[in-house]
Write a protein that holds these residues in place. Structure first.
Motif, PDB file in Angstrom:
ATOM      1  N   PHE A  88       0.833  -1.200   0.000  1.00 37.98           N
ATOM      2  CA  PHE A  88       0.000   0.000   0.000  1.00 37.98           C
ATOM      3  C   PHE A  88       0.869   1.252   0.000  1.00 37.98           C
ATOM      4  CE2 PHE A  88      -2.333   3.368   2.256  1.00 37.98           C
ATOM      5  CZ  PHE A  88      -3.347   3.559   1.344  1.00 37.98           C
ATOM      6  N   ALA A  89       1.900   1.273   0.829  1.00 39.63           N
ATOM      7  CA  ALA A  89       2.773   2.444   0.906  1.00 39.63           C
ATOM      8  C   ALA A  89       3.465   2.699  -0.436  1.00 39.63           C
ATOM      9  CB  ALA A  89       3.807   2.260   2.010  1.00 39.63           C
ATOM     10  N   GLN A  90       4.023   1.663  -1.028  1.00 44.34           N
ATOM     11  CA  GLN A  90       4.719   1.839  -2.301  1.00 44.34           C
ATOM     12  C   GLN A  90       3.759   2.266  -3.408  1.00 44.34           C
ATOM     13  OE1 GLN A  90       6.764  -1.909  -2.765  1.00 44.34           O
ATOM     14  NE2 GLN A  90       8.620  -1.101  -1.810  1.00 44.34           N
ATOM     15  N   SER A  91       2.598   1.654  -3.457  1.00 48.60           N
ATOM     16  CA  SER A  91       1.617   1.999  -4.479  1.00 48.60           C
ATOM     17  C   SER A  91       1.136   3.436  -4.312  1.00 48.60           C
ATOM     18  CB  SER A  91       0.444   1.029  -4.416  1.00 48.60           C
ATOM     19  OG  SER A  91      -0.503   1.340  -5.392  1.00 48.60           O
ATOM     20  N   SER A  92       0.938   3.862  -3.076  1.00 47.71           N
ATOM     21  CA  SER A  92       0.482   5.220  -2.809  1.00 47.71           C
ATOM     22  C   SER A  92       1.533   6.244  -3.237  1.00 47.71           C
ATOM     23  CB  SER A  92       0.161   5.403  -1.330  1.00 47.71           C
ATOM     24  OG  SER A  92      -0.929   4.573  -0.975  1.00 47.71           O
ATOM     25  N   VAL A  93       2.787   5.993  -2.911  1.00 42.79           N
ATOM     26  CA  VAL A  93       3.853   6.910  -3.319  1.00 42.79           C
ATOM     27  C   VAL A  93       3.908   6.989  -4.838  1.00 42.79           C
ATOM     28  CG1 VAL A  93       6.367   7.244  -3.375  1.00 42.79           C
ATOM     29  CG2 VAL A  93       5.227   6.675  -1.221  1.00 42.79           C
ATOM     30  N   GLN A  94       3.825   5.840  -5.492  1.00 45.20           N
ATOM     31  CA  GLN A  94       3.868   5.807  -6.958  1.00 45.20           C
ATOM     32  C   GLN A  94       2.691   6.584  -7.554  1.00 45.20           C
ATOM     33  OE1 GLN A  94       6.219   4.379  -9.062  1.00 45.20           O
ATOM     34  NE2 GLN A  94       5.101   5.335 -10.720  1.00 45.20           N
ATOM     35  N   THR A  95       1.504   6.366  -6.996  1.00 45.03           N
ATOM     36  CA  THR A  95       0.306   7.008  -7.509  1.00 45.03           C
ATOM     37  C   THR A  95       0.338   8.524  -7.328  1.00 45.03           C
ATOM     38  OG1 THR A  95      -1.025   5.035  -7.109  1.00 45.03           O
ATOM     39  CG2 THR A  95      -2.225   7.109  -7.307  1.00 45.03           C
ATOM     40  N   PHE A  96       0.727   8.976  -6.152  1.00 48.77           N
ATOM     41  CA  PHE A  96       0.607  10.403  -5.855  1.00 48.77           C
ATOM     42  C   PHE A  96       1.866  11.223  -6.088  1.00 48.77           C
ATOM     43  CE2 PHE A  96      -2.693   8.319  -3.294  1.00 48.77           C
ATOM     44  CZ  PHE A  96      -3.776   8.874  -3.941  1.00 48.77           C
ATOM     45  N   TYR A  97       3.015  10.569  -6.122  1.00 48.81           N
ATOM     46  CA  TYR A  97       4.262  11.328  -6.300  1.00 48.81           C
ATOM     47  C   TYR A  97       5.005  10.952  -7.566  1.00 48.81           C
ATOM     48  CZ  TYR A  97       3.253  12.626  -1.526  1.00 48.81           C
ATOM     49  OH  TYR A  97       2.638  13.095  -0.407  1.00 48.81           O
ATOM     50  N   GLY A  98       4.540   9.911  -8.260  1.00 47.85           N
ATOM     51  CA  GLY A  98       5.104   9.548  -9.545  1.00 47.85           C
ATOM     52  C   GLY A  98       6.446   8.855  -9.502  1.00 47.85           C
ATOM     53  N   HIS A  99       6.838   8.372  -8.352  1.00 47.72           N
ATOM     54  CA  HIS A  99       8.094   7.621  -8.281  1.00 47.72           C
ATOM     55  C   HIS A  99       7.970   6.504  -7.261  1.00 47.72           C
ATOM     56  CE1 HIS A  99       9.239   9.451  -4.421  1.00 47.72           C
ATOM     57  NE2 HIS A  99       8.799  10.588  -4.937  1.00 47.72           N
ATOM     58  N   LYS A 100       8.824   5.540  -7.388  1.00 46.40           N
ATOM     59  CA  LYS A 100       8.817   4.391  -6.494  1.00 46.40           C
ATOM     60  C   LYS A 100       9.402   4.761  -5.132  1.00 46.40           C
ATOM     61  CE  LYS A 100       9.402  -0.478  -6.741  1.00 46.40           C
ATOM     62  NZ  LYS A 100       9.272  -1.537  -7.661  1.00 46.40           N
TER      63      LYS A 100
END
Length: 103
Positions: A88-100
């Motif tokens: 969830f944390a990784q997916s959220s960062v990817q979704t909202f900040y555009g990076h892994k």
């Protein structure tokens, strides 16, 4: 500090939905983490029926539940035992900040 509005409650309880002031246009992500898949499915369907179009993530105890949750409207489903928190944390960062996320 981040301006986050976190709501803790039992989404399987009708009173939760009655008292929830859901401004669907201002919510970016929702994590469904109830212990029974049926509860998460019901909550996911209720959110979509209320007009929520944002990101919904849900936990699942078994891999076959992930597809069922996605059919109910979840964008992502994570195995509770294998990947829920980190996924969830990784997916959220990817979704909202555009990076892994750096772990």
């Amino acid at each position: 500090e981040e301006g986050l509005n976190v709501q803790l409650g039992d989404a399987s309880n009708p009173d939760f939905w009655n008292r929830l002031q859901l401004d669907v246009g201002k919510i970016n992500a929702i994590l469904l983490a109830m212990p029974l898949v049926a509860q998460n499915i019901k909550a996911c369907k209720a959110l979509r029926a209320m007009g929520y179009t944002g990101f919904i993530s849900s936990v699942a105890k078994f891999d076959d539940e992930k597809a069922i949750l996605q059919e109910a409207g979840a964008d992502k489903a994570f195995n509770l035992y294998a990947e829920a928190g980190m996924g969830f944390a990784q997916s959220s960062v990817q979704t909202f900040y555009g990076h892994k996320a750096q772990v």
